[in-house]
Every structure is written in structure tokens, then in C-alpha cells.
Scaffold this motif. Sequence first.
Motif, mmCIF file in Angstrom:
data_model
loop_
_atom_site.group_PDB
_atom_site.id
_atom_site.type_symbol
_atom_site.label_atom_id
_atom_site.label_comp_id
_atom_site.label_asym_id
_atom_site.label_seq_id
_atom_site.Cartn_x
_atom_site.Cartn_y
_atom_site.Cartn_z
ATOM 1 N N GLY A 358 0.814 -1.209 0.000
ATOM 2 C CA GLY A 358 0.000 0.000 0.000
ATOM 3 C C GLY A 358 0.848 1.260 0.000
ATOM 4 N N ALA A 359 1.940 1.250 0.778
ATOM 5 C CA ALA A 359 2.833 2.413 0.822
ATOM 6 C C ALA A 359 3.465 2.667 -0.543
ATOM 7 N N VAL A 360 3.858 1.583 -1.223
ATOM 8 C CA VAL A 360 4.445 1.721 -2.559
ATOM 9 C C VAL A 360 3.401 2.239 -3.541
ATOM 10 N N PHE A 361 2.192 1.707 -3.459
ATOM 11 C CA PHE A 361 1.094 2.184 -4.313
ATOM 12 C C PHE A 361 0.904 3.703 -4.156
ATOM 13 N N ILE A 362 0.873 4.161 -2.909
ATOM 14 C CA ILE A 362 0.616 5.582 -2.650
ATOM 15 C C ILE A 362 1.736 6.454 -3.209
ATOM 16 N N SER A 363 2.989 6.033 -2.994
ATOM 17 C CA SER A 363 4.103 6.853 -3.475
ATOM 18 C C SER A 363 4.152 6.890 -5.000
ATOM 19 N N GLN A 364 3.866 5.761 -5.650
ATOM 20 C CA GLN A 364 3.869 5.741 -7.107
ATOM 21 C C GLN A 364 2.711 6.569 -7.673
ATOM 22 N N THR A 365 1.601 6.577 -6.974
ATOM 23 C CA THR A 365 0.487 7.438 -7.390
ATOM 24 C C THR A 365 0.890 8.902 -7.276
ATOM 25 N N ASP A 376 7.910 10.220 -4.478
ATOM 26 C CA ASP A 376 8.882 9.365 -3.787
ATOM 27 C C ASP A 376 8.958 9.712 -2.305
ATOM 28 N N LEU A 377 8.790 11.005 -1.998
ATOM 29 C CA LEU A 377 8.861 11.435 -0.608
ATOM 30 C C LEU A 377 7.691 10.918 0.217
ATOM 31 N N VAL A 378 6.575 10.643 -0.456
ATOM 32 C CA VAL A 378 5.362 10.259 0.253
ATOM 33 C C VAL A 378 5.565 8.959 1.034
ATOM 34 N N ARG A 379 6.330 8.037 0.462
ATOM 35 C CA ARG A 379 6.484 6.744 1.125
ATOM 36 C C ARG A 379 7.175 6.889 2.474
ATOM 37 N N ALA A 380 8.177 7.773 2.526
ATOM 38 C CA ALA A 380 8.854 8.001 3.807
ATOM 39 C C ALA A 380 7.870 8.526 4.842
ATOM 40 N N TYR A 381 6.942 9.372 4.392
ATOM 41 C CA TYR A 381 5.915 9.892 5.309
ATOM 42 C C TYR A 381 4.982 8.778 5.778
ATOM 43 N N VAL A 382 4.563 7.912 4.855
ATOM 44 C CA VAL A 382 3.605 6.858 5.204
ATOM 45 C C VAL A 382 4.185 5.912 6.248
ATOM 46 N N ILE A 383 5.413 5.448 6.029
ATOM 47 C CA ILE A 383 5.974 4.490 6.993
ATOM 48 C C ILE A 383 6.356 5.166 8.304
ATOM 49 N N LYS A 384 6.594 6.495 8.259
ATOM 50 C CA LYS A 384 6.855 7.219 9.505
ATOM 51 C C LYS A 384 5.550 7.442 10.270
ATOM 52 N N ALA A 385 4.514 7.892 9.572
ATOM 53 C CA ALA A 385 3.261 8.225 10.234
ATOM 54 C C ALA A 385 2.510 6.993 10.716
ATOM 55 N N ARG A 386 2.611 5.892 9.963
ATOM 56 C CA ARG A 386 1.822 4.706 10.310
ATOM 57 C C ARG A 386 2.611 3.627 11.036
ATOM 58 N N GLY A 614 -7.513 3.325 2.739
ATOM 59 C CA GLY A 614 -7.299 2.316 3.763
ATOM 60 C C GLY A 614 -6.363 2.780 4.869
ATOM 61 N N LEU A 615 -5.342 3.578 4.498
ATOM 62 C CA LEU A 615 -4.351 4.029 5.485
ATOM 63 C C LEU A 615 -4.591 5.462 5.952
ATOM 64 N N ASN A 616 -5.644 6.088 5.423
ATOM 65 C CA ASN A 616 -5.997 7.461 5.798
ATOM 66 C C ASN A 616 -4.808 8.399 5.595
ATOM 67 N N VAL A 617 -4.325 8.462 4.346
ATOM 68 C CA VAL A 617 -3.163 9.275 4.001
ATOM 69 C C VAL A 617 -3.567 10.301 2.954
ATOM 70 N N SER A 618 -3.106 11.551 3.141
ATOM 71 C CA SER A 618 -3.322 12.612 2.164
ATOM 72 C C SER A 618 -2.026 12.855 1.396
ATOM 73 N N LEU A 619 -2.113 12.851 0.066
ATOM 74 C CA LEU A 619 -0.913 13.082 -0.747
ATOM 75 C C LEU A 619 -0.307 14.450 -0.481
ATOM 76 N N MET A 620 -1.131 15.487 -0.426
ATOM 77 C CA MET A 620 -0.606 16.835 -0.233
ATOM 78 C C MET A 620 0.081 16.965 1.128
ATOM 79 N N THR A 621 -0.554 16.432 2.154
ATOM 80 C CA THR A 621 0.052 16.494 3.491
ATOM 81 C C THR A 621 1.377 15.760 3.515
ATOM 82 N N ALA A 622 1.411 14.599 2.874
ATOM 83 C CA ALA A 622 2.633 13.791 2.868
ATOM 84 C C ALA A 622 3.773 14.502 2.165
ATOM 85 N N VAL A 623 3.498 15.105 1.004
ATOM 86 C CA VAL A 623 4.551 15.792 0.249
ATOM 87 C C VAL A 623 5.101 16.977 1.031
ATOM 88 N N GLU A 624 4.209 17.796 1.594
ATOM 89 C CA GLU A 624 4.659 18.967 2.343
ATOM 90 C C GLU A 624 5.445 18.577 3.584
#
Length: 649
Positions: A358-365, A376-386, A614-624
Motif C-alpha cells: 500500500g505504501a508503494v502504491f501511494i508513493s507511485q500514485t 517518492d517522498l510520500v512513502r517516507a511519510y507513510v511508513i513514519k506516520a503509520r 485504507g491508510l488514511n493518508v493525504s498526498l498533499m500532506t505527505a509531500v509537504e
Amino acid sequence: MESPSAGSAKSNATGSDDDTVTTSADRQTPRGDESPAAEDDVNISVVLPAYNEESTLESTVQRTISTLETFCEPTSIEIVIAEDGCTDNTPEIADQLAASDRRIRHMHSDTRLGRGGALEQAFNFANGSVLAYFDTDLATDIRHLEELITRIQTGEADIATGSRWLPENIADRPAKRGIPSRVYNTLVRLFLRSDLRDHQCGFKAFSREAFESLQPIVEDSHWFWDTEMLVRAQRADLTVVEFPVEWTSKGDTKVDLVRDVFGMGSQILRTWWQISVQPRLSPRVSLGAGAVLAIVALALMTQYIDFNTVISEVRAADPWLVVAATIVYTLSWPVRGLRYRDILFELGYYERVRFLTGAVFISQTGNLVFPARAGDLVRAYVIKARRGIAYPSGFASLAAERVFDLLTIASLAGVVLLGYTASGQTATLAQTIIDAEGAGRVAVIVSMSVGLVAVAAVGGIILSARSEIDIPSAVVYRVSTDSYAEMVVSVINQFIEDLQTVAGTRRGFARVGATSILIWSIDVVTAFVVLLAFTPALDTIQLLAVSFFAVSVGNLAKVLPLSPGGVGLYEGAFTLLVVGLTPITPSVAIGAAVVDHAVKNLITVIGGYGSMLGLNVSLMTAVEETRDVRNRDTDISAEGVTQTETRNQ
């Protein structure tokens, strides 16, 4: 006497307990009945940035004091020697000078902070309400010092700066220094809309209030620091006064590749983006820009492709084979999650494949939505936040994954290229590339360059791991000895260390390498099935070979973030090679390329948005969030700074 704090905004931003500044115990040297001046009496602080200045430091300090005494109260001045990681006798000379006069203070750094970093530390260390600095070689005539200080004292200016390029000034500049300086200042005026003519004359003064208001928003710690201070001061509506000075070139100079191109050029672009572009980028504008870039990339193909014919070919394709290709590509995603699990395992973390997929899916999206591969930065946010995995580990895992991707794709392309060479088709391939036009030519050139760089980089990493010599340092310092070079070397070494951690064991290298090959083989098979949907009568072996080559080169072309998701570059490279190496017509090839890329992007977007829900992640929040973290992590640490004060009695 309590010493003033010298921690800079950059140091404090990291939140590290190691970013501290210590002051040595005061040494006391008898000097009659004279008492040290109180800090409250000091109004003017002059900082002398010093790097290996043993031949000029003492005379410069004495001339500075004698000049200041002609228009200032002797007890209202102080000289701060900002000695920045010197390798000669400058620290000892600075100590001796500080021991001889209570108005002289010495700030020592064990490591290079860079011009801006040293000045910031020194200004924080200083006591005055007027903060001035100039180069210790006294290239600017010191008779201008009174004017520099007075313009701040009287309130005429918040910042005053000498200028070598005003019409009435006197500046003896040889061409090898004058031409680069004029080019640089022209670029600053053009891109950053500065009204000044000379941004880097080492002769400036600030009011304490102006410095403290600008320090938190100025990011550079090296040669661009004073330029950024002047540019941001103008944007903040502070009064910046530029006045002509008599300036004489001292010593020799040379173009420094790392400092002048990598350092200064990138900082102009960074500041331009932050000042002129970023404030206008709302989430809606950012998404719209990404869509426009993709449309433009596709529109460029209309110059040499008849899209009416392409649409007809797409409609004639076998829909069941397109569905089969979609299913095949979907199978690659759990493998991506498995590979990412193995990478994180080598870094000391263990997570479930389902979550990591799921984390890879989100970052590639994110990479499809945002330009410059910001996803690419989004994945670091996802695994940090979750999962609480630290950002440095997240960035390291991404770096390792990218290297394995590049190496695998380049290897697949190389193997097929050897096959074409063995079968005598090298001439056909070469002629295809020579005859290429538009996006196809750009894509192939980009892919070849990226492939060569990837192979060379991996080779360098392997050699570095087996050698006792610090190869990155040896290479970078061959072209530069500036403090920017030290920053570049530290980044490269950290990257190599992270990669070696992941691939340093046979087990880790084998598992990650094997899953990388499987991932990209599935990617190729997807394209192969799509091509079958368009041209079922073509020889299967030939079609499979060209699929491997076209997909590999197309994906190498996507590495440079020239459009979201590589739209346009991928299709260009894919079409060029398919047409050049098979009897397939351009309209069929571009149709297959578009469908192949569309299938892959569609699965990515569906999986990405499903994972975000599913993971309640926002792309904009993750990038910033991750951009802010990376900015903080790249700041220069103030660790190793020692401020030495010597007072006399």
C-alpha cells in the motif's frame, strides 16, 4: 561573564542535542588596572570571517581597530574572528590577538561551516546592535568602513552593502573574476528580481533587528548566504542601501565547479522557486500543472504521429489480451511490497507485505500526480506516520530501491543489446537512433545517459566499499576544495553507506536483486501482451526481445522528472525502438505504447487511492511534510563550534 548564545536558526531547526555551542573558560592576562568592557557598552560588532588567514589576520585586525577608533568610542566596539575550520596557524594567531585586547573575541569551528554558517554563528555570538563583516584580505578599501557603519547607526538602512558594479565605483577586476561576477549578478537580478547590482561584495552591515528577522528564513549556509539575505530583505520591505566602494583584486581565483555550478546555480533556482513559484502553488494548481505537463508531452507527439490512425489501431486491439495484460501487471505489486520489506529488513525493520504494498502504491500514485517525482517522498511519510520508521531510514530505503531499479533496468537493456549485437542487428539499431525525431530522440538520449550513470555509480559504490581510499572525496576534491564540496561529499557518503547496509550481505543483495528482476520482467511481459493484442501475427521471440528492450529504455527515460509519470518520454522511447526493430508501423507502436502505459498507470492510481483510503493518508500532506523534513536534514550542523573568549584585566 556569561557568554551569549550562538546557536543559529539552522542548527536549532534540527532539534538535535548535538548541535550545541560551548565557550571555553575565560583566560585572564594582566594588563594594568584596565577592566574589560561590559557587554552592554558594545554597540558595533565587526566579524572577520577567517579561513587560513595566518598571513593577513593580525594586520587586518589592527587596521580594523584603528579605523573604528577614528569614529567610534573605543569601548563600544568588538572584533569577532570567525575562524572556520582552519588548517594553518590562524587559530593560534586568533587566540594571541584575543589575549592582547579585551575587544577581540575568537570563535573557532573544528569543521568547515561555510561562509554563511560561520557568519551566522558569529553574529549570534556578537553583542553589538550593528553587525558588520568584511573579507580579511581587505580587497575593499577599509576607509569605507565608517560609511558602512554609519548608514546602519543613523537608521538610514537596515542593511548596507558595498558595491563594485555601480557606475561611480572604483573596482579593479580582472576579466576572469569580473565576467563570472557580472553573469552571476545578472542572473540574480533576473530570476530573483533584485534591484542591487552587486550581491557578493564582502563588505556588509546589518542592524541586529534585520539580521534576526531574516535568519530564520535564509536557508543557505555557504557562498549564497549573503545574496539570499539581500534578496529576502528586499522582499520583506527592509531598507537595503548599496553604495560604491574602491575595490582591488587580491590573490588569484578560479572557477569552482561544485561551488559555482552546483552550489550557486542551484541556490538561485531554489530561491526563485520558493519566492516566485511556491507561493502560487495551491493543491489545485499543483495538480493542474501536472496534468498540463502530461498533456503537453503527448501533444508533442502529434508533430510526427497521426493520432486518428492511432485511435483506430487501439480500437482494433484485442480487448481480452489488454485485460490479460492488466492482470499480469497487477501481479507485480505484491512483489514490490515484498522487495520493500526485504530492504527495510536490512535496515533493521520488519513490516507486513500488505502494508508496504500500500505504501508503494501511494508513493507511485504521487509520482503520477506531482511533477519532479515528489511522490517518492510520500512513502517516507507513510511508513513514519503509520509505523514510526524514522525519516532517515525511509529516505535510505528509497535510495536503495531506486539504485536496484536502475541497475536492473540497465542490465535488462544491456542483455538484450548484446543479443541484438550477436544477431547482427546493431547497425539497424544505431540507424534507428540516428534517424529518431522529437520525443523519441530525447527519450533515447536520456535513457542511455541514465543507464551509463547508473552503472558507473554502482561500480563506484562497489569500488568504494572495497577500497581503503575515500573515493567520493578524492573525486570531488579534485575539482573543488570549497565547503560546498564537503557538503556534497557527506551526502554521497551517506548514500553509499545506506546502500551498502541494504546490499552489503549476500542474502540482502540476492533477495532484493531477485525481486527487482521479477518486478521488471512482469513489467516487460505486460508490454509484450499488449503488443500481442495489436500484432498477434508477429514472431513471438522477436516481439519478446523488443519488449524487453523498449520497456527498459522507456523506463530509463522516465528517471528524469521531465513530466509526471514519465508520460511522453516512455511512449517516445517505446515507439522508436519498436518501429526501428520490427515491421510494426508507427501508429501501431504508439497505440501499444499508450495502452501499455495507460494500463500501468490505471492500476497504480486505483491501488494508490484505495491504499490512501485504507491508510488514511493525504498526498498533499505527505509531500509537504517530507519536504520540510528534508530541508531540515540538509541544514549544516553547528556541531564542533567552539567560541573562545579571552579577556584582559
